[in-house]
Each structure stands twice: as C-alpha cells, then as structure tokens.
Design a protein around this motif. Structure first.
Motif, mmCIF file in Angstrom:
data_model
loop_
_atom_site.group_PDB
_atom_site.id
_atom_site.type_symbol
_atom_site.label_atom_id
_atom_site.label_comp_id
_atom_site.label_asym_id
_atom_site.label_seq_id
_atom_site.Cartn_x
_atom_site.Cartn_y
_atom_site.Cartn_z
ATOM 1 N N PHE A 182 0.801 -1.218 0.000
ATOM 2 C CA PHE A 182 0.000 0.000 0.000
ATOM 3 C C PHE A 182 0.842 1.281 0.000
ATOM 4 C CE2 PHE A 182 -2.841 -3.170 2.064
ATOM 5 C CZ PHE A 182 -3.795 -3.221 1.058
ATOM 6 N N VAL A 185 -0.086 3.459 -2.819
ATOM 7 C CA VAL A 185 -1.423 3.997 -2.609
ATOM 8 C C VAL A 185 -1.369 5.238 -1.727
ATOM 9 C CG1 VAL A 185 -3.663 3.538 -1.527
ATOM 10 C CG2 VAL A 185 -2.576 1.794 -2.953
ATOM 11 N N TYR A 188 0.370 8.082 -3.629
ATOM 12 C CA TYR A 188 -0.528 8.646 -4.642
ATOM 13 C C TYR A 188 -1.585 9.527 -3.972
ATOM 14 C CZ TYR A 188 -3.815 8.916 -8.543
ATOM 15 O OH TYR A 188 -4.638 9.382 -9.543
ATOM 16 N N THR A 189 -2.132 9.063 -2.858
ATOM 17 C CA THR A 189 -3.155 9.819 -2.139
ATOM 18 C C THR A 189 -2.582 11.115 -1.582
ATOM 19 O OG1 THR A 189 -4.208 7.733 -1.528
ATOM 20 C CG2 THR A 189 -4.898 9.702 -0.323
ATOM 21 N N ILE A 202 -7.692 3.839 -7.723
ATOM 22 C CA ILE A 202 -6.673 3.591 -6.700
ATOM 23 C C ILE A 202 -6.298 2.125 -6.647
ATOM 24 C CG2 ILE A 202 -8.202 3.210 -4.703
ATOM 25 C CD1 ILE A 202 -4.986 5.344 -4.806
ATOM 26 N N ALA A 203 -7.234 1.228 -7.016
ATOM 27 C CA ALA A 203 -6.910 -0.199 -7.072
ATOM 28 C C ALA A 203 -5.868 -0.469 -8.155
ATOM 29 C CB ALA A 203 -8.173 -1.012 -7.329
ATOM 30 N N VAL A 205 -3.539 1.609 -8.975
ATOM 31 C CA VAL A 205 -2.267 2.058 -8.405
ATOM 32 C C VAL A 205 -1.629 0.938 -7.589
ATOM 33 C CG1 VAL A 205 -1.195 3.689 -6.791
ATOM 34 C CG2 VAL A 205 -2.968 4.483 -8.374
ATOM 35 N N ALA A 206 -2.464 0.172 -6.892
ATOM 36 C CA ALA A 206 -1.978 -0.937 -6.058
ATOM 37 C C ALA A 206 -1.799 -2.231 -6.856
ATOM 38 C CB ALA A 206 -2.959 -1.193 -4.919
ATOM 39 N N PHE A 213 -8.718 -5.191 -3.314
ATOM 40 C CA PHE A 213 -8.055 -4.007 -2.749
ATOM 41 C C PHE A 213 -8.832 -3.465 -1.553
ATOM 42 C CE2 PHE A 213 -8.215 0.623 -2.497
ATOM 43 C CZ PHE A 213 -6.905 0.905 -2.150
ATOM 44 N N CYS A 214 -10.150 -3.309 -1.721
ATOM 45 C CA CYS A 214 -10.971 -2.763 -0.638
ATOM 46 C C CYS A 214 -10.894 -3.624 0.615
ATOM 47 C CB CYS A 214 -12.426 -2.644 -1.097
ATOM 48 S SG CYS A 214 -12.710 -1.335 -2.310
ATOM 49 N N PHE A 217 -7.211 -3.410 2.091
ATOM 50 C CA PHE A 217 -6.899 -2.085 2.631
ATOM 51 C C PHE A 217 -7.541 -1.917 4.005
ATOM 52 C CE2 PHE A 217 -7.143 2.431 3.308
ATOM 53 C CZ PHE A 217 -5.960 2.913 2.777
ATOM 54 N N TYR A 225 -10.783 2.673 2.156
ATOM 55 C CA TYR A 225 -9.947 3.658 1.452
ATOM 56 C C TYR A 225 -10.626 5.020 1.426
ATOM 57 C CZ TYR A 225 -7.459 6.405 -1.872
ATOM 58 O OH TYR A 225 -6.766 7.436 -2.447
#
Length: 283
Positions: A182, A185, A188-189, A202-203, A205-206, A213-214, A217, A225
């Motif tokens: 992560f 992630v 990026y955020t 964002i998924a 990105v990971a 991903f959800c 995370f 997220y």
C-alpha cells in the motif's frame, strides 16, 4: 531543525546530514495527521504541551516529559490539540538490523504511565539522551556528528537492554510485507488527495482488483480507502482551520471535500466538536 508536523505521512526514512537516522525538533501549533506508518523505529518525546496518539485501537495522551516508541509497520495517527514542542527520532530498519542482535525477532515497548521505579529510571536515561541530542543539534559543537552518533549508540544500548521484547518474526514479517503493497497507494493519495479518486483508479495504483483491494486495505489500515482519503483531506483542513482566517467553505474546496454535510458528520465524530470550536480554541 525546527519543523511543523502537518506534512507528516508514510515515509521511508533516509539518512540526512551525514547521519544514519532522522532527527527533528517540532514546534506544532496544532495538527491532525491521518493514519500512517514508517519503515523505522519512531521515538516521540514531548517537551511541552501534549500530543494524542491513536495506535492499535488505543488512544495515548502524551504530556510534557513523556515519551513513546512506535515500532516499524505500526499504523498510527496523531493530533496536537493546542500546541506542543517535541523531539522526534526515527531509526531506519537497516540501521537496527545492522547493530541490534536478532532485531528481526523483537520490538521495543515503552510504557507511558509505568509506576515501576526501575522502569522510570531507565526511561529517564532515554529522555536524557534525547535531550542531549537536541542540544547537539541546536548548538552544533565541533565534531557534532561524532557526539550525536555516540549518543545514538548509547540509546540503542538502552533500548536493547531495558525495552526489548522478543517475539516470533513470522507475523511481523507478514504485516510489513503486506503493508508495503500500500506504499504506492498512500503516496498517490498524498499527492492527489484534492482530486476525486475512485476505487477503480486507486486499485490500479496498487495493481489489485477493486474488491480485493478494498478488503485488504481495510484489513491492514483499519478503515476503508474512502475513509482514509477523507481523513487525509481533514488533516489538511484541520491545519488551515488553525493557521488561516479563510472561510470553512473555501478551505473545504481547496482540499477537495465537496460534501459539506458529510464533512461536518465525520469531523464531529472524530474530534467530538465542531470546526468552529477548533478554530476558537487555537486563538
């Protein structure tokens, strides 16, 4: 090195000023820092004021002359309600692995409110070393790095001798490895938090499927997220509430929070008060 804590987020610690560690002095007028972690051992020593640290389901209220260890890979958030000054020392994993025997199978525990006299004596040694480090950085005597490094190894000795707890390394390795997925992630955020960020985006990105991903995370960060994204936005909004006279509407717009009703609900749940109250307390 006098810094403001507001831009603090997940970091991979790199050596600075010809040192092998990251050492900073903070003068914080008030801040909230969303969940993050470090690839280092972090030691926070409050020299005035107070700092609230949320970590592993617990809230710790550090006051002046209190210290805390935050081990690598431990997710935490911080909040300075009024004002504080503090000493921050971050020791990278590579440094710890090099000099502390069997470091991969241990962590360090510092009990904030311990009443044991021997424990208090040992913790006082750690605080004194940190204070001496601060004096060296402020006064810059001849061969300052040599003096600082000698204190650093004295500190590591105290940690190893009096604060080390041995554990199995299997789960620790797994947690650090999973969290590393992560890192892109969070980075990026950190850069793009003002913009709308969809789960699909964002998924990618990971490099994970959105549903997976959800699930992962939330498992490792302790929040969804979208909750994390709003938390990052609120950390910047909190800063501007305290340090500017801008209207709340303009602050929300500047930091990408478009749903005012949702913002008020989240803010009140998190801080048990309104933005107006936060701004009033800081004046």
């Amino acid at each position: 090195i006098i810094m403001n804590r507001n831009n603090f987020s997940h970091e991979i610690i790199e050596p600075i000023d010809n040192l092998d560690v990251n050492f900073k002095l903070f003068d914080d007028s008030g801040s909230y820092v969303a969940n993050h972690w470090h690839n280092s051992l972090e030691i926070i020593y409050i020299t005035s004021g107070d700092l609230q640290i949320n970590m592993e389901g617990y809230t710790y209220n550090l006051k002046a002359n209190e210290c805390m260890f935050i081990n690598s890979g431990i997710i935490h958030s911080t909040r300075c309600i009024y004002q504080n000054t503090s000493i921050l020392l971050q020791v990278p994993l590579s440094f710890l692995n090099k000099y502390i025997p069997d470091f991969k199978n241990c962590y360090f525990d510092f009990k904030v409110n311990a009443n044991d006299n021997n424990y208090k004596k040992n913790s006082s040694k750690v605080k004194l070393i940190l204070e001496n480090m601060r004096e060296i950085k402020l006064s810059s005597p001849p061969a300052a790095n040599l003096l600082f490094t000698s204190l650093l190894f004295e500190l590591l000795f105290e940690l190893y001798t009096n604060f080390k707890i041995s554990v199995g390394n299997k789960n620790m390795k797994k947690t650090v490895l999973d969290l590393s997925k992560f890192e892109p992630v969070l980075e990026y955020t950190k850069i793009n938090y003002k913009m709308p960020i969809s789960i699909n985006k964002i998924a990618k990105v990971a490099h994970l499927q959105p549903e997976y991903f959800c699930r992962k995370f939330k498992q490792y960060m302790g929040q969804t997220y979208l909750e994390y994204l709003n938390d990052v936005r609120i950390s910047h909004i909190y800063k501007d509430l305290i340090n500017t006279n801008d209207t709340l509407c303009s602050i929300l717009e500047a930091h990408g929070f478009t749903n005012t009703k949702l913002f008020y609900r989240i803010f009140k749940e998190k801080f048990k008060c309104t933005p107006k109250h936060i701004r009033k307390k800081s004046t």
